[in-house]
Design an enzyme around this catalytic site. Structure first.
Site, PDB file in Angstrom:
ATOM      1  CD  GLU A 227     -12.511   8.175   7.651  1.00 29.72           C
ATOM      2  OE1 GLU A 227     -13.063   8.532   8.724  1.00 29.72           O
ATOM      3  OE2 GLU A 227     -11.326   8.366   7.382  1.00 29.72           O
ATOM      4  CB  CYS A 261     -11.242   9.899  12.130  1.00 31.26           C
ATOM      5  SG  CYS A 261     -10.335   8.875  10.959  1.00 31.26           S
TER       6      CYS A 261
HETATM    7  O1  LIG Z   1      -8.796  10.938  10.645  1.00 34.36           O
HETATM    8  C1  LIG Z   1      -8.700   9.791  10.157  1.00 34.36           C
HETATM    9  C2  LIG Z   1      -7.455   9.089  10.321  1.00 34.36           C
HETATM   10  C3  LIG Z   1      -7.263   7.834   9.547  1.00 34.36           C
HETATM   11  C4  LIG Z   1      -5.934   7.283   9.879  1.00 34.36           C
HETATM   12  C5  LIG Z   1      -5.659   6.008   9.197  1.00 34.36           C
HETATM   13  O2  LIG Z   1      -6.259   5.691   8.195  1.00 34.36           O
HETATM   14  O3  LIG Z   1      -4.781   5.264   9.643  1.00 34.36           O
END
Ligand SMILES: O=CCCCC(=O)O
Length: 463
Positions: A227, A261
């Site tokens: 991810e 992200c």
């Molecule tokens: O950087 C990734 C953030 C993911 C935030 C989320 O899962 O809510």
């Protein structure tokens, strides 16, 4: 390892790094524990993940303060993050047995054929600092409940969070070795991944880190889930509710002080509503409070590290040098700590960082487009493909646009968010594999096919 408060510059704590023999011992313990753990009935594994939810709720203020101190997350969001971790634990406590039950597939008469979902072994999770509890729990809750055991290599600026998470599982009653924090730098990862005792790896983090981990894991034929980054488009069509879009857009850009992200990063706005949207959006961005992350009223805290803020500012400066216009913000705040203000850029040249790269801070890039086709082209004009948000009151058109967007997740009239009930993950350079939901718990299991012929039909048999 030093844990530093980005808001004050104070050293919070220091931790001894694990040496080679400590890592070896932890891996062995994880392996031995796995042997027992994966034979536990699913009900027992569900009971323990439910305990973990209780531990999280009981200590939520303490865990939230650890996060805020180590990486500057505004305290209110840190409390919500712990609550969300409890939610994902509850979710798998309730649904894991259903997700993991054998799937019977009719093949031939007098044959029983089915797929069973069996754990793989110790799984390494390489996790980032931005959601230091949430990203770990969304790995751990499904995987421990599936019967795997977890090893965590957390970002080196959040060792206090990493240790606190290990304590959650200890307090919840997990056997020693079911979840273990490795206090090591990234340079030790190659050896850990190569180790025969390790079954698989998941990484949430940057694209280069993902490529490096996938390369090593691939050469040892170990499955990975990645991810990675995102440069999520936020598309505003002419019939959108502009007030709602502008308000939500500012929140979507500045969530976690812009360090997410799935934050909205590129705003793609139809010409017909561009001026109206810009007025409201800039006002919303400007209204956000930047300040002490321990203050309940703070919307945007410090950036997690000074060097990260400097990188962000360099991207802004390069974009401006290339011709972008600063509508708001654009300079680090004149105060102690790496504070960056809400920033809005327009007239962005094609090849500048604000168009091409991920901006990991509260900086919005706004693009004007003249029709829906151009909006889709612009939304897809990125190497990333994590999330996207589309704003229109025409549901049919929304669904058509959603299909055209190259992303793992599209939200209509809502910001992109993770939810334990829905798969989470991306395409293109945002990675592969899915976390959360039924999809997430199936990533690190052996989907084993079993075929059982009725004995009376078999020709051979055991003598
Ligand atoms: O950087 C990734 C953030 C993911 C935030 C989320 O899962 O809510």
């Amino acid at each position: 390892m030093e844990s530093l408060n980005p808001a004050t510059g104070d050293v919070i704590d220091t931790f001894d790094e694990d040496d080679e023999s400590a890592v070896d011992e932890k891996l062995q313990r994880a392996t031995d524990t796995y042997d027992e753990w994966h034979r536990q009935p699913i009900e027992e594994r569900q009971r323990l993940i439910s305990n973990a939810a209780d531990v999280l709720r009981e200590n939520k203020r303490e865990y939230a303060e650890t996060m805020t101190a180590e990486m500057g997350k505004p305290i209110e969001s840190a409390v919500s993050e712990v609550e969300k971790c409890a939610w994902v634990c509850d979710y798998y406590a309730e649904h894991a047995a259903e997700f993991l039950q054998d799937e019977h597939i009719g093949t031939e008469p007098d044959v029983e054929s089915y797929v069973s979902y069996e754990p793989l072994g110790p799984v390494l999770a390489v996790m980032p600092w931005n959601f230091p509890f949430w990203q770990v729990f969304r790995f751990a809750a499904p995987n421990l409940t599936a019967g795997n055991v977890g090893l965590l290599k957390h970002a080196s600026n959040v060792p206090g969070c990493a240790m606190a998470i290990q304590e959650v599982f200890e307090e919840a009653g997990y056997p020693d070795g079911a979840f273990t924090t490795l206090l090591v730098g990234s340079d030790k990862m190659e050896d850990v991944i190569a180790d025969d005792r390790l079954a698989a790896v998941t990484l949430t983090g940057s694209e280069p880190a993902g490529r490096a981990v996938a390369e090593t894991a691939g050469s040892h034929l170990k499955k990975t889930v990645l991810e990675l980054g995102g440069s999520d488009p936020f598309v505003v069509l002419p019939d959108a509710d502009i007030e709602d879009a502008a308000k939500t857009g500012a929140r979507a850009r500045c969530i976690n002080s812009g360090q997410s992200c799935i934050a909205a990063k590129r705003f793609v706005v139809h010409d017909d509503v561009y001026d109206e949207f810009m007025d409201e959006f800039a006002a919303e961005m400007e209204s956000l409070t930047v300040g002490d992350p321990m203050d309940e009223d703070t919307d945007i805290g410090p950036q997690a590290r000074e060097d990260l803020m400097n990188d962000l500012h360099e991207q802004v400066e390069e974009s401006v040098d290339a011709g972008a216009t600063v509508e708001l913000g654009g300079e680090p705040l004149d105060r102690d700590g790496p504070y960056y203000p809400p920033t809005v850029l327009t007239e962005i040249p094609e090849d500048s960082p604000a168009a091409r790269e991920e901006l990991f801070g509260p900086v919005a890039s706004v693009f004007r487009v003249s029709d829906v086709e151009e909006a889709i082209r612009r939304a897809n004009d990125t190497t990333y493909g994590l999330g996207a948000s589309v704003w229109t009151q025409d549901k049919r058109r929304a669904k058509e646009v959603a299909r055209e967007i190259e992303a793992g997740m599209v939200f209509v009239n809502e910001l992109v968010k993770s939810d334990p009930r829905l798969p989470f993950g991306g395409v293109k350079d945002s990675g592969y594999g899915r976390e959360l939901s039924e999809h997430g718990i199936h990533e690190f299991v052996n989907e084993k096919t079993t075929w059982v012929s009725d004995v009376s039909h078999s020709e051979g048999g055991v003598e």
